[in-house]
Design a protein around this motif. Sequence first.
Motif, short mmCIF file in Angstrom:
data_model
loop_
_atom_site.label_atom_id
_atom_site.label_comp_id
_atom_site.label_asym_id
_atom_site.label_seq_id
_atom_site.Cartn_x
_atom_site.Cartn_y
_atom_site.Cartn_z
N GLN A 1 5.55 24.67 25.56
CA GLN A 1 5.64 23.63 24.69
C GLN A 1 6.96 23.04 25.69
OE1 GLN A 1 4.70 22.15 22.16
NE2 GLN A 1 5.19 19.74 23.57
N LYS B 1 -1.04 19.78 30.46
CA LYS B 1 -1.50 20.06 28.88
C LYS B 1 -1.07 18.78 27.80
CE LYS B 1 -4.88 21.04 25.53
NZ LYS B 1 -5.74 22.62 24.83
N ASN B 2 -1.07 17.72 28.19
CA ASN B 2 0.67 16.77 27.18
C ASN B 2 1.05 17.05 28.17
OD1 ASN B 2 -2.62 15.44 26.45
ND2 ASN B 2 -2.66 16.93 25.03
N ASP B 3 2.22 17.76 26.36
CA ASP B 3 3.18 18.02 27.13
C ASP B 3 3.82 19.46 27.48
OD1 ASP B 3 2.64 17.82 24.41
OD2 ASP B 3 4.61 17.31 23.78
#
Length: 285
Positions: free
Chosen positions: A147, A248-250
Amino acid sequence: MKITIQTQITAPINLIWTAFTSPRHIPNWNFASEDWHCPWAKGELKIGGKFTHRMEAKDGSMGFDFNGTYRGIIPNKKLSYLIEDGRSVEITFTQLGKESIITETFEAENTHSEELQRNGWQAILDNFKSYVEKIAPDALHFEIEIQAPVSQVKKHMLDEESYRLWTTPFSPGSYYEGNWKKGSQIYFLTQDENGEKSGMISKILQHIPDHYISIEHLGMIDKGKEITSGPEIETFQGITENYSFSAKNDKTVLQVDIESVGEYKDHFNDTWPKALEKLKEICEK
């Protein structure tokens, strides 16, 4: 006229890319029939870099150099080049879970029939599939989602201070000397209680910022002595260790692929997941 061929391979995409682009691997698959072979290959994987693949009949009756110039490089995704005669070739690498589809499109020449050219190029691609799937079981693949943006993950992975933290599972006190620039020599090290260094002698084969790093292991250091030949290093000399970073996204998907490491396989299967979890913890603070 353009001709397109394709194959599907069961192997990690990093290993597929390495086997397709590394001069160390190319001679193992780059021939269309059993009476031909590719004795050697050389080249520099960069935009504008030249390459040569030597193609010869095994009986020595004929041979030629297949020369080209790289035009486009997106590691694990796309490769394009110009053949010496001006024809273009484009290869795409599409990952679908544990499978990857390799699609190759090339401009046909005017001497041979479309069928003969298609069959010849497809035969080479089929050899490539067989070779990769043969070596894949001995290769190591690790993957983790973090993340944090790619730039932050890469920063913590490579910075000297955080490198010492996330590599602790391999050996407490791990560190490196050198830098991560393409072509640079780098040493991955530990020190014993007497201050003597041990570890790996390596080279950065490829470094595309925020996308891809390829490391070639050349030898080892044992109590301060550099060893670059002999039985001690036969199991790993020349193997590559590759890191790929994708957004991948955030989140960041970090993939680590290592060619066969012989007796060290169990060790890395145990330590790499722990090291990646440590890196994830550092990045997500």
